[in-house]
Write a protein that holds these residues in place. Sequence first.
Motif, PDB file in Angstrom:
ATOM      1  N   SER A 287       0.833  -1.204   0.000  1.00 57.67           N
ATOM      2  CA  SER A 287       0.000   0.000   0.000  1.00 57.67           C
ATOM      3  C   SER A 287       0.866   1.251   0.000  1.00 57.67           C
ATOM      4  CB  SER A 287      -0.909   0.027   1.226  1.00 57.67           C
ATOM      5  OG  SER A 287      -1.526  -1.223   1.394  1.00 57.67           O
ATOM      6  N   GLY A 288       1.983   1.182   0.751  1.00 55.55           N
ATOM      7  CA  GLY A 288       2.892   2.327   0.792  1.00 55.55           C
ATOM      8  C   GLY A 288       3.416   2.661  -0.602  1.00 55.55           C
TER       9      GLY A 288
ATOM     10  N   THR B 295       2.004   1.529  -3.678  1.00 55.57           N
ATOM     11  CA  THR B 295       1.026   1.641  -4.759  1.00 55.57           C
ATOM     12  C   THR B 295      -0.212   2.462  -4.380  1.00 55.57           C
ATOM     13  OG1 THR B 295      -0.155  -0.340  -4.063  1.00 55.57           O
ATOM     14  CG2 THR B 295       1.658  -0.676  -5.605  1.00 55.57           C
ATOM     15  N   GLY B 296      -0.386   2.681  -3.087  1.00 53.38           N
ATOM     16  CA  GLY B 296      -1.591   3.372  -2.637  1.00 53.38           C
ATOM     17  C   GLY B 296      -2.818   2.465  -2.666  1.00 53.38           C
ATOM     18  N   ARG B 297      -2.604   1.174  -2.883  1.00 54.23           N
ATOM     19  CA  ARG B 297      -3.715   0.219  -2.952  1.00 54.23           C
ATOM     20  C   ARG B 297      -3.551  -0.856  -1.878  1.00 54.23           C
ATOM     21  NH1 ARG B 297      -4.939   0.584  -8.539  1.00 54.23           N
ATOM     22  NH2 ARG B 297      -6.435  -1.124  -8.408  1.00 54.23           N
TER      23      ARG B 297
ATOM     24  N   ARG C 213       7.503   5.771  -0.596  1.00 56.11           N
ATOM     25  CA  ARG C 213       7.379   5.820  -2.065  1.00 56.11           C
ATOM     26  C   ARG C 213       8.742   5.913  -2.731  1.00 56.11           C
ATOM     27  NH1 ARG C 213       2.481   6.362  -4.841  1.00 56.11           N
ATOM     28  NH2 ARG C 213       0.796   6.235  -3.367  1.00 56.11           N
TER      29      ARG C 213
END
Length: 322
Positions: A183-184, A186-188, A280
């Motif tokens: 998640s960190g 890809t934001g998903r 990121r």
Amino acid sequence: MTSAAAKVAVIGGGISGAVCASLLAGRGVAVTLFDSGRGAGGRMAQRREVMEDGTELRFDHGAPYFTVTNDEVAQVVGGWEARGIVAEWKAMFACFDRATGKFTDFEKEGSTKKYVGVPGMNSICKSLCSEDGVVAKFGVTVGKMDWLQDRSSWSLASLDGKDLGNFDYVVATDKNVGSPRFSGLTGRPPPLDLSLFPRLSVMVQDIPVRPCFALMVAFSEPLAMVPVHGFSFNNSDSLSWAFCDSSKPGRACVPPNRQSWVLHSTAEYASKVINHIGPRKPSVDALAKVAEELFREFQATGLSIPQPIFMKAHRCHCYRWR
Ligand SMILES: Cc1cc2nc3c(=O)[nH]c(=O)nc-3n(C[C@H](O)[C@H](O)[C@H](O)COP(=O)(O)OP(=O)(O)OC[C@H]3O[C@@H](n4cnc5c(N)ncnc54)[C@H](O)[C@@H]3O)c2cc1C
């Protein structure tokens, strides 16, 4: 596993996924391998850089080599040697004490055999991923894995929602598939909801992850004060290892007098930087700053390290691992 009709998805084209895919395909299993990267290798990677004069440089900026301690693995590696995708790196290693400015602990010649992929560390994975029976799909990030109870199969989808097919089994080789780090980056949410698999969740948590930056530098002539091909650092806050990449077998693209080196940061240094810049992908400026700092530390060894000839936008290139 019943191989007759088995369809297996392997997530990851690093050494774990590539070996797994090759072994399964060899037993008649239909294997589809997915990797987010542009090609095979994962952390056994090689990067191609072109200097301003058009000279091509290649750096093994992940694992620099590997050793073998197990008979079964020795047999497999022997097979790779016979195929010409692996060779022994007859390198002399030592330790450099940053406090005293001296090399110590010179390794006994031939004490541990070091192997490298030829012509790059990624050659092994590339070769295994192109074997018969392995369908390799690069540039594809698996973004979702769902167990379909009624069909007894896994449904996979890419990060952009594309259907990647149904599989009887999935082999995931990166803990990212079930970790918040996904998640960190890809934001998903991660592809696999590990709360559904508590035992697996505990096992995944136990896999250590140590961050590292790799600095790739090239010099117009050999580093005369360095008597070894690889060395670890003692008493350095930011550097942990240095490897002379161009001394490895099969790196013929480097002009004879030039040397290319890969320096690894300490995990502590990398953690500090990552805590500052976030999970990121680091910006070009952040990497340039890391390159500056690591190279400054290399020069501070007193080993007469000259200015590197490999300079692109920001002199040296840094690559962040993990
Ligand atoms: C700087 C550095 C130095 C090292 N030094 C050594 C050494 O000296 N000796 C040694 O033996 N080992 C060393 N290692 C460790 C070694 O490189 C790794 O243990 C090994 O390469 C891991 O292989 P792997 O296949 O398990 O994982 P990886 O190589 O990480 O492969 C996992 C792959 O999965 C892909 N992936 C992840 N999630 C997804 C997804 N959702 N969809 C699609 N693809 C996905 C990734 O892109 C990656 O290619 C080093 C590693 C680094 C980074």
